[in-house]
Structure formats: structure tokens, C-alpha cells
Design a protein around this motif. Structure first.
Motif, mmCIF file in Angstrom:
data_model
loop_
_atom_site.group_PDB
_atom_site.id
_atom_site.type_symbol
_atom_site.label_atom_id
_atom_site.label_comp_id
_atom_site.label_asym_id
_atom_site.label_seq_id
_atom_site.Cartn_x
_atom_site.Cartn_y
_atom_site.Cartn_z
ATOM 1 N N LYS A 79 45.555 6.351 -15.691
ATOM 2 C CA LYS A 79 46.312 6.351 -14.425
ATOM 3 C C LYS A 79 47.421 5.302 -14.388
ATOM 4 O O LYS A 79 48.101 5.157 -13.381
ATOM 5 N N THR A 99 46.046 8.445 -8.953
ATOM 6 C CA THR A 99 44.588 8.388 -8.815
ATOM 7 C C THR A 99 43.889 9.291 -9.821
ATOM 8 O O THR A 99 42.670 9.480 -9.758
ATOM 9 N N ASP A 100 44.653 9.895 -10.744
ATOM 10 C CA ASP A 100 44.076 10.751 -11.785
ATOM 11 C C ASP A 100 45.014 10.701 -12.993
ATOM 12 O O ASP A 100 46.039 10.014 -12.964
ATOM 13 N N TYR A 101 44.694 11.458 -14.032
ATOM 14 C CA TYR A 101 45.479 11.443 -15.266
ATOM 15 C C TYR A 101 46.969 11.642 -14.999
ATOM 16 O O TYR A 101 47.351 12.512 -14.211
ATOM 17 N N ASP A 119 47.343 14.734 -12.375
ATOM 18 C CA ASP A 119 46.269 15.630 -11.947
ATOM 19 C C ASP A 119 45.876 15.381 -10.489
ATOM 20 O O ASP A 119 45.080 16.140 -9.937
ATOM 21 N N ASP A 120 46.421 14.321 -9.866
ATOM 22 C CA ASP A 120 46.158 14.110 -8.425
ATOM 23 C C ASP A 120 47.042 15.006 -7.553
ATOM 24 O O ASP A 120 47.050 14.867 -6.332
ATOM 25 N N TYR A 144 46.850 20.496 -10.638
ATOM 26 C CA TYR A 144 47.489 19.474 -11.464
ATOM 27 C C TYR A 144 48.979 19.752 -11.639
ATOM 28 O O TYR A 144 49.377 20.885 -11.894
#
Length: 303
Positions: A79, A99-101, A119-120, A144
């Protein structure tokens, strides 16, 4: 009559899985980011490894040169966005951006802006002259966001590709998308712009095994490029030649005529799935990143 194309392999290097490649605009350098969390700079003239640094334990999915600042910018599954000086390999900045990849980062051609997508499901705009402040968040995708690309004819606008099956276009300063393109039957992995005869088009590649060409003005699909036998991972238009390049998890690179959309060449270097394309303006070189390494080819057109 379309020019005939000869394709010569100039550099090949086996490695762990490559997620992203970029070619430096002036130096003979290819930048590659690996699934293992390492980034490498290869000198393709001397065929040697110039620099390598372990960024993180997570996959680095996107890496870019910013030549005007002597920077490398990385986006990873942990992140974080990280910025390095590529002369000293000193870390300039590191911050948690999503908050994701992080799937993709892209640099504005002239302004101090970076776009990242994740991906968030959101896209963020960062201003490095404001100490990397996030100046805008773009929301609207329902899955995503895999890639973002600036519009070369209007750098205030950009496009995004998402696993929700759509491509959206946006303007910096506006929170709602300009328009949404729907036509792929599965998620969209990649997007790029191309300009032909002064008209602007969008290219997209999908898990439905196809790439599509969209008329930017009418927002209609003008061509579907069929031929890959697995997910299309990257799409690109060569900066100097009238060709479209698509890559796939089927391990092949397809080269299409950008005027007639006919398939001209099919390349397979035996390095398994293809994940990345890198170009440089003013050059006929193209870099590819695979599961098992990298290749640089030179494409020569003759009438």
C-alpha cells in the motif's frame, strides 16, 4: 501500404516475475520491478545490472522513471508509494497511499503530479510540490482499479481501467467521471490512449481475452482485437510506429496495424506470461516484462 516490420531482440535477461518495466528517456536503462519486491536498473547497451534495491517484501506492481527529478517511483502491494533518487538510490519519500494493493502509478508529463490506483477501488492524485499531499480522490469504480493513463492531447484528463468491466475518463478538478465505456464481458486490466490522424482513441485490454479500440468522441467501440488465448494484460501504442501492441497471460505479444487493425506479428519468447510494456519516445525499442524475465526488442519499419 503499411510498412513491413522487422523485430530484433537486443536484450534478454532471465529473472523472477516482472510486474512493470520502464525505459529511461535519455540513458540506456531499463527499469524493472519484481514480484519479490526488488527493483532493478539494467543497462541494455552494456548488458549489465547497474543498480538493484529491495523495496519491500511485497510485489512492486508499478514503477516509473521521473527523469526531470532523477527519481524512480514505485507502488506496491504493501500500500506504500516510495520515491528514490536513481543516481544515489537514496529514498526520498515513503508513504502509505491506499488501503489495499497499489496496481499502477503514472506520472503527469509536465506537472508535479502522480496518479495512483488500487484494489481499494479509488484513484488518487498526489502533488509532490506540496510534500506529496493527496489533492484529489476519484471514486466511481465498483471493483479494483488496475491502471490509469493520462490523455496526451489533454493532460488535464485521464482514463482508468477496472475489474468492474469498465473504462472511465476523468478530469483533474472534477469528481465525477466524464464518461464510462462498457463493452468488455469481463474485467479490464489496462488502458492507453492513441492519436491517429488527429483523432483520439482509447485502447483497453480485458480478461475476456480481447482488446478494444474506442472512439474518444463518440465513446463507441470501433474495433475488437481478437486472437489472444488468455487474459490481455497490457495494451500500448508505439510512440513512433503506427502499431498497437497487446500482451497476454498466454505468453504472447501481438502487434497490430494501428490503421487497419489487422494482426501483423505474433511474438513468443518462451518466458511465460507477459505483464508489462515499456517504451521511450524517439526510439524503436520496446521492453517487455514476463514471469521469467525481460526482453528488449528493436522494431524497424521499412516501406
Amino acid at each position: 501500404m503499411a510498412p513491413s516490420l522487422t523485430i530484433e531482440k537486443e536484450f534478454a535477461q532471465t529473472s523472477e516475475r516482472v510486474k512493470s518495466v520502464d525505459l529511461h528517456p535519455t540513458e540506456p536503462w531499463m527499469l524493472a520491478s519484481l514480484y519479490s519486491g526488488t527493483i532493478c536498473i539494467w543497462n541494455y547497451q552494456s548488458q549489465t545490472l547497474e543498480k538493484s534495491i529491495k523495496v519491500t517484501e511485497s510485489p512492486v506492481r508499478s514503477v516509473k522513471f521521473v527523469a526531470r527529478k532523477h527519481w524512480i517511483i514505485t507502488g506496491a502491494d504493501d500500500k506504500f508509494i516510495r520515491v528514490y533518487n536513481y543516481n544515489t538510490m537514496e529514498k526520498i519519500k515513503e508513504y502509505e497511499a491506499h488501503t489495499d494493493y497499489i496496481r499502477s502509478v503514472t506520472v503527469h508529463p509536465t506537472l508535479p503530479y502522480l496518479l495512483s490506483c488500487s484494489d481499494d477501488k479509488v484513484i488518487k492524485l498526489w502533488d509532490w510540490e506540496k510534500d506529496w499531499e493527496c489533492t484529489q480522490v476519484f471514486e466511481g469504480h465498483s471493483h479494483y482499479v488496475m491502471q490509469v493513463a493520462f490523455n496526451p492531447k489533454d493532460t488535464n484528463s485521464f482514463a482508468s481501467a477496472s475489474l468492474d468491466g469498465t473504462i472511465k475518463t476523468w478530469n483533474i478538478g472534477s469528481s465525477a467521471p466524464n464518461f464510462t465505456l462498457q463493452g468488455h464481458s469481463k474485467g479490464v486490466n489496462c488502458v492507453d490512449y492513441f492519436v491517429h490522424s488527429d483523432k483520439t482513441y482509447l485502447l483497453s485490454g480485458s480478461d475476456d481475452f480481447t482488446a478494444k479500440v474506442w472512439d474518444y468522441e463518440t465513446t463507441s467501440c470501433v474495433q475488437t482485437l481478437e486472437g489472444h488465448e488468455n487474459n490481455v494484460t497490457t495494451v500500448s501504442v508505439h510512440p513512433e510506429l503506427p502499431i498497437i501492441i497487446t500482451t497476454s497471460e498466454d505468453g504472447t505479444v501481438h502487434i497490430w496495424n494501428a490503421t487497419t487493425f489487422s494482426l501483423e506479428h505474433k511474438l513468443n519468447y518462451g518466458l511465460e506470461r507477459v505483464w508489462a510494456i515499456g517504451h521511450k519516445k524517439g526510439s524503436y525499442k520496446v521492453a517487455f516484462g514476463f514471469d521469467n524475465g525481460t526482453t528488449i526488442v528493436k522494431m524497424n519499419a521499412s516501406a
